[in-house]
Design a protein around this motif. Structure first.
Motif, PDB file in Angstrom:
ATOM      1  N   GLY A 140      43.726  28.029  42.089  1.00  0.00           N
ATOM      2  CA  GLY A 140      43.797  29.367  42.396  1.00  0.00           C
ATOM      3  C   GLY A 140      42.699  30.147  43.051  1.00  0.00           C
ATOM      4  O   GLY A 140      43.145  31.838  42.564  1.00  0.00           O
ATOM      5  N   ALA A 141      42.999  29.662  43.993  1.00  0.00           N
ATOM      6  CA  ALA A 141      41.177  30.516  44.856  1.00  0.00           C
ATOM      7  C   ALA A 141      42.433  31.970  45.962  1.00  0.00           C
ATOM      8  O   ALA A 141      42.579  33.382  45.677  1.00  0.00           O
ATOM      9  CB  ALA A 141      41.464  29.852  45.945  1.00  0.00           C
ATOM     10  N   ARG A 142      44.395  31.367  46.314  1.00  0.00           N
ATOM     11  CA  ARG A 142      44.870  33.034  46.694  1.00  0.00           C
ATOM     12  C   ARG A 142      45.357  33.454  45.441  1.00  0.00           C
ATOM     13  O   ARG A 142      46.052  34.996  45.453  1.00  0.00           O
ATOM     14  CB  ARG A 142      45.391  32.327  47.180  1.00  0.00           C
ATOM     15  CG  ARG A 142      45.339  31.470  48.382  1.00  0.00           C
ATOM     16  CD  ARG A 142      45.414  32.135  49.329  1.00  0.00           C
ATOM     17  NE  ARG A 142      45.067  31.659  50.703  1.00  0.00           N
ATOM     18  CZ  ARG A 142      44.925  32.496  51.882  1.00  0.00           C
ATOM     19  NH1 ARG A 142      44.503  33.488  51.846  1.00  0.00           N
ATOM     20  NH2 ARG A 142      44.693  32.529  52.786  1.00  0.00           N
ATOM     21  N   THR A 143      45.254  33.350  44.212  1.00  0.00           N
ATOM     22  CA  THR A 143      45.624  34.654  42.494  1.00  0.00           C
ATOM     23  C   THR A 143      44.763  35.663  42.719  1.00  0.00           C
ATOM     24  O   THR A 143      42.827  35.180  42.965  1.00  0.00           O
ATOM     25  CB  THR A 143      45.805  33.387  42.151  1.00  0.00           C
ATOM     26  OG1 THR A 143      44.310  32.985  41.299  1.00  0.00           O
ATOM     27  CG2 THR A 143      46.520  32.227  42.412  1.00  0.00           C
ATOM     28  N   GLU A 144      44.901  36.114  41.897  1.00  0.00           N
ATOM     29  CA  GLU A 144      43.731  37.449  41.864  1.00  0.00           C
ATOM     30  C   GLU A 144      42.891  36.774  40.486  1.00  0.00           C
ATOM     31  O   GLU A 144      41.700  37.351  39.762  1.00  0.00           O
ATOM     32  CB  GLU A 144      44.560  38.286  40.345  1.00  0.00           C
ATOM     33  CG  GLU A 144      45.315  39.286  41.416  1.00  0.00           C
ATOM     34  CD  GLU A 144      45.588  40.696  41.206  1.00  0.00           C
ATOM     35  OE1 GLU A 144      45.911  40.811  39.992  1.00  0.00           O
ATOM     36  OE2 GLU A 144      46.733  41.409  42.122  1.00  0.00           O
ATOM     37  N   HIS A 145      43.019  35.071  39.920  1.00  0.00           N
ATOM     38  CA  HIS A 145      42.371  34.882  38.570  1.00  0.00           C
ATOM     39  C   HIS A 145      42.226  33.699  39.077  1.00  0.00           C
ATOM     40  O   HIS A 145      43.008  32.817  38.428  1.00  0.00           O
ATOM     41  CB  HIS A 145      42.685  35.048  37.127  1.00  0.00           C
ATOM     42  CG  HIS A 145      43.092  36.223  37.011  1.00  0.00           C
ATOM     43  ND1 HIS A 145      42.119  37.590  36.517  1.00  0.00           N
ATOM     44  CD2 HIS A 145      44.482  37.182  36.631  1.00  0.00           C
ATOM     45  CE1 HIS A 145      42.384  38.329  36.225  1.00  0.00           C
ATOM     46  NE2 HIS A 145      43.990  38.297  36.550  1.00  0.00           N
ATOM     47  N   PRO A 146      41.036  33.378  40.243  1.00  0.00           N
ATOM     48  CA  PRO A 146      41.090  31.610  40.109  1.00  0.00           C
ATOM     49  C   PRO A 146      40.161  31.234  39.283  1.00  0.00           C
ATOM     50  O   PRO A 146      39.207  31.569  38.140  1.00  0.00           O
ATOM     51  CB  PRO A 146      39.830  32.095  41.903  1.00  0.00           C
ATOM     52  CG  PRO A 146      39.118  33.507  41.426  1.00  0.00           C
ATOM     53  CD  PRO A 146      40.927  33.691  40.689  1.00  0.00           C
ATOM     54  N   SER A 147      39.488  29.672  38.913  1.00  0.00           N
ATOM     55  CA  SER A 147      39.186  29.301  38.423  1.00  0.00           C
ATOM     56  C   SER A 147      38.454  28.246  38.572  1.00  0.00           C
ATOM     57  O   SER A 147      38.632  27.908  39.852  1.00  0.00           O
ATOM     58  CB  SER A 147      40.286  28.828  37.095  1.00  0.00           C
ATOM     59  OG  SER A 147      40.967  27.875  37.601  1.00  0.00           O
ATOM     60  N   ILE A 148      37.513  27.296  37.557  1.00  0.00           N
ATOM     61  CA  ILE A 148      36.424  26.504  38.333  1.00  0.00           C
ATOM     62  C   ILE A 148      36.553  25.625  37.207  1.00  0.00           C
ATOM     63  O   ILE A 148      36.273  25.779  36.095  1.00  0.00           O
ATOM     64  CB  ILE A 148      34.500  26.527  38.797  1.00  0.00           C
ATOM     65  CG1 ILE A 148      34.563  27.497  39.378  1.00  0.00           C
ATOM     66  CG2 ILE A 148      34.148  25.191  39.393  1.00  0.00           C
ATOM     67  CD1 ILE A 148      33.314  28.692  39.376  1.00  0.00           C
ATOM     68  N   ARG A 149      37.025  24.292  37.677  1.00  0.00           N
ATOM     69  CA  ARG A 149      36.541  23.489  36.346  1.00  0.00           C
ATOM     70  C   ARG A 149      35.814  22.386  36.779  1.00  0.00           C
ATOM     71  O   ARG A 149      35.627  21.881  37.487  1.00  0.00           O
ATOM     72  CB  ARG A 149      38.043  22.033  36.996  1.00  0.00           C
ATOM     73  CG  ARG A 149      38.795  21.404  35.243  1.00  0.00           C
ATOM     74  CD  ARG A 149      39.844  20.640  36.037  1.00  0.00           C
ATOM     75  NE  ARG A 149      39.998  19.968  36.412  1.00  0.00           N
ATOM     76  CZ  ARG A 149      39.811  18.494  36.977  1.00  0.00           C
ATOM     77  NH1 ARG A 149      39.193  18.365  36.252  1.00  0.00           N
ATOM     78  NH2 ARG A 149      39.758  18.652  37.960  1.00  0.00           N
ATOM     79  N   TYR A 150      35.515  22.032  35.561  1.00  0.00           N
ATOM     80  CA  TYR A 150      33.998  21.354  35.675  1.00  0.00           C
ATOM     81  C   TYR A 150      33.335  20.493  34.137  1.00  0.00           C
ATOM     82  O   TYR A 150      33.925  20.508  33.371  1.00  0.00           O
ATOM     83  CB  TYR A 150      32.670  22.675  35.907  1.00  0.00           C
ATOM     84  CG  TYR A 150      32.448  23.846  34.288  1.00  0.00           C
ATOM     85  CD1 TYR A 150      31.420  23.480  33.797  1.00  0.00           C
ATOM     86  CD2 TYR A 150      33.156  24.645  34.114  1.00  0.00           C
ATOM     87  CE1 TYR A 150      31.221  23.969  32.473  1.00  0.00           C
ATOM     88  CE2 TYR A 150      33.153  25.626  32.826  1.00  0.00           C
ATOM     89  CZ  TYR A 150      32.018  25.262  32.409  1.00  0.00           C
ATOM     90  OH  TYR A 150      32.000  26.306  31.413  1.00  0.00           O
ATOM     91  N   ARG A 209      39.913  34.414  47.299  1.00  0.00           N
ATOM     92  CA  ARG A 209      38.832  35.104  45.843  1.00  0.00           C
ATOM     93  C   ARG A 209      38.230  33.473  46.354  1.00  0.00           C
ATOM     94  O   ARG A 209      37.369  34.107  45.577  1.00  0.00           O
ATOM     95  CB  ARG A 209      39.581  35.674  44.722  1.00  0.00           C
ATOM     96  CG  ARG A 209      40.495  36.764  45.075  1.00  0.00           C
ATOM     97  CD  ARG A 209      40.059  37.197  43.757  1.00  0.00           C
ATOM     98  NE  ARG A 209      40.448  38.403  44.101  1.00  0.00           N
ATOM     99  CZ  ARG A 209      41.041  39.966  43.007  1.00  0.00           C
ATOM    100  NH1 ARG A 209      39.537  38.880  41.735  1.00  0.00           N
ATOM    101  NH2 ARG A 209      41.402  40.338  43.043  1.00  0.00           N
ATOM    102  N   LEU A 210      37.354  32.674  46.633  1.00  0.00           N
ATOM    103  CA  LEU A 210      37.045  31.901  46.917  1.00  0.00           C
ATOM    104  C   LEU A 210      35.700  31.982  48.642  1.00  0.00           C
ATOM    105  O   LEU A 210      36.355  31.984  49.723  1.00  0.00           O
ATOM    106  CB  LEU A 210      37.327  30.350  47.315  1.00  0.00           C
ATOM    107  CG  LEU A 210      36.194  28.933  48.284  1.00  0.00           C
ATOM    108  CD1 LEU A 210      35.797  28.805  46.381  1.00  0.00           C
ATOM    109  CD2 LEU A 210      37.093  28.237  48.208  1.00  0.00           C
ATOM    110  N   PHE A 211      34.472  32.445  48.234  1.00  0.00           N
ATOM    111  CA  PHE A 211      33.833  32.715  49.400  1.00  0.00           C
ATOM    112  C   PHE A 211      33.098  31.051  49.204  1.00  0.00           C
ATOM    113  O   PHE A 211      32.347  30.625  48.432  1.00  0.00           O
ATOM    114  CB  PHE A 211      33.075  33.708  49.044  1.00  0.00           C
ATOM    115  CG  PHE A 211      34.200  34.776  49.409  1.00  0.00           C
ATOM    116  CD1 PHE A 211      34.160  36.027  49.778  1.00  0.00           C
ATOM    117  CD2 PHE A 211      34.501  34.979  48.137  1.00  0.00           C
ATOM    118  CE1 PHE A 211      35.330  36.905  50.094  1.00  0.00           C
ATOM    119  CE2 PHE A 211      35.853  36.634  47.669  1.00  0.00           C
ATOM    120  CZ  PHE A 211      36.161  37.403  49.187  1.00  0.00           C
TER     121      PHE A 211
END
Length: 392
Positions: A132-142, A281-283
């Motif tokens: 979801g990097a292009r959304t307002e709420h990205p997430s990281i699965r880990y 929203r991924l840098f």
């Protein structure tokens, strides 16, 4: 489901410093690191800090031990044709200098600060994907402690190096990658012996490049140009010391001190840049976005510059809703990256012996080395780039 404002992948100096800088501005973050804390605190990396990096660490309260134990250097020594030539930094670069302080120690200092401040740094937590990097709420699965989790974020920053999941999470076609491989590698050693020099020695020899550096007043760090196919097994201690003596030799009163070699490693030489350094929203920061050959001592410093810029942009956005810094992050960071890429490429090609070079190439190299040693303007350019060139 765990939540944070900034999810940071990688607990190297870039990720830890970003978390620390954000904390000082009241912005929460979570750092995920796939390796153990012990591994992170003991992996050996470059240890030359530009003036700007030193300034950032001091301003953020992360420099107390560096200021006690670091070794400030005001120049470097170039050696070729069995002669030595010193490049003075303060007189050539506006009074600036560099600090010898191992990346390992920077990481230890930053981990201690994050623990002291109650920061969340999860070791042995492997990031599996960024969604979801292009959304307002990205997430990281880990994955952590045998279970999979999802960290909800407002932003994700990948500081997870060349092989990390961060850059690979950008869809195909979202990045332009340019790179260059060099026809040689570096054999690096740590030795329990006081350095044989007061400042770093960069030596060009017909047999290849050599570098004499240090980790502390009692530990030396030295490098040799070697064939890319070589292994550490090809280089017993006696051969290493003999080759260092040959390549560092000058006509004068200087002796290379020998001591027990405690570590050996071989590193390939590569230049690499991935553009842009943002996807939604991924840098990307540090080695996740760019790699330089170590000859110019730029890798750690570029990572610090990236996350300092990003911390400022995130702070402005959180405090004032101003997205201009985030929008300009990639373009601004890449200007510095390409300057460092050029300097590192120039130092690498100038000082190493290329197996495919001609007599004409060798004569050009020696002419340029003599020019650097005799011209105030040429040595000023080298000094300015070495201590850290900025456009401001």
């Amino acid at each position: 489901m765990p939540r944070t404002t900034v999810g940071i992948i990688g607990a190297g100096p870039a990720g830890l410093l970003l978390s620390h800088l954000l904390h000082r501005q009241g912005i929460d973050s979570t750092v995920l690191e796939r390796r153990s804390r012990d591994h992170v605190e003991h992996r050996q990396r470059a240890g030359i800090l530009e003036q700007g990096t030193v300034d950032v660490l001091r301003a953020s309260g992360a420099a107390a031990r560096m200021d006690r134990q670091g070794l400030e250097h005001h120049g470097i020594e170039l050696r070729f044709d069995r002669r030595s030539h010193r490049i003075d930094f303060p007189s050539r670069a506006g009074g600036r200098s560099v600090m010898v302080y191992a990346q390992t120690e920077v990481v230890k200092d930053l981990i201690a600060l994050r623990r002291q401040d109650g920061g969340t740094v999860l070791f042995e937590a492997e990031a599996l994907s960024v969604d979801g990097a292009r959304t307002e709420h990205p997430s990281i699965r880990y994955r952590h402690q045998g279970a999979e989790h999802t960290l909800d974020c407002a932003y994700v920053v990948a500081c997870d190096g060349f092989h990390g999941i961060g850059r690979r999470s950008v869809p195909e076609g979202g990045l332009t990658v340019v790179e260059r491989d060099y026809p040689f590698s570096w054999l690096g050693i740590l030795a329990d012996v006081p350095p044989s020099c007061e400042e770093l020695i960069y030596a060009h020899h017909e047999r290849g490049f050599a570098l004499h550096s240090m980790r502390s007043p009692r530990v030396s760090r030295l490098y040799l140009q070697v064939d890319p196919e070589d292994t550490t097994g090809d280089w017993p201690d006696e051969r290493i010391w003999g080759e260092l003596e040959t390549r560092l030799a000058i006509d004068g009163d200087w002796t290379l001190r020998r001591g027990p070699i405690t570590e050996k490693s071989i590193t390939p030489m590569r230049s690499f840049v991935s553009e842009p350094m943002r996807h939604g929203r991924l840098f990307l920061a540090g080695d996740a976005a760019h790699i330089v050959p170590p000859t110019g001592a730029k890798g750690l410093n570029l990572a610090v510059a990236d996350v300092t810029l990003l911390a400022q942009a995130l702070t402005r956005h959180q405090a004032h809703g101003d997205e201009s810094g985030l929008d300009a992050y990639s373009e601004t960071a890449l200007r510095r990256v390409w300057r460092a890429e050029h300097f590192s490429y120039t130092m690498t090609t100038l000082l190493h012996a290329d197996p495919a070079e001609t007599a004409f190439d060798r004569a050009l190299r020696l002419s340029q080395l003599r020019y650097l040693a005799s011209s105030a303007a040429a040595s000023a350019s080298l000094a300015e780039n070495y201590v850290g060139f900025t456009e401001d």
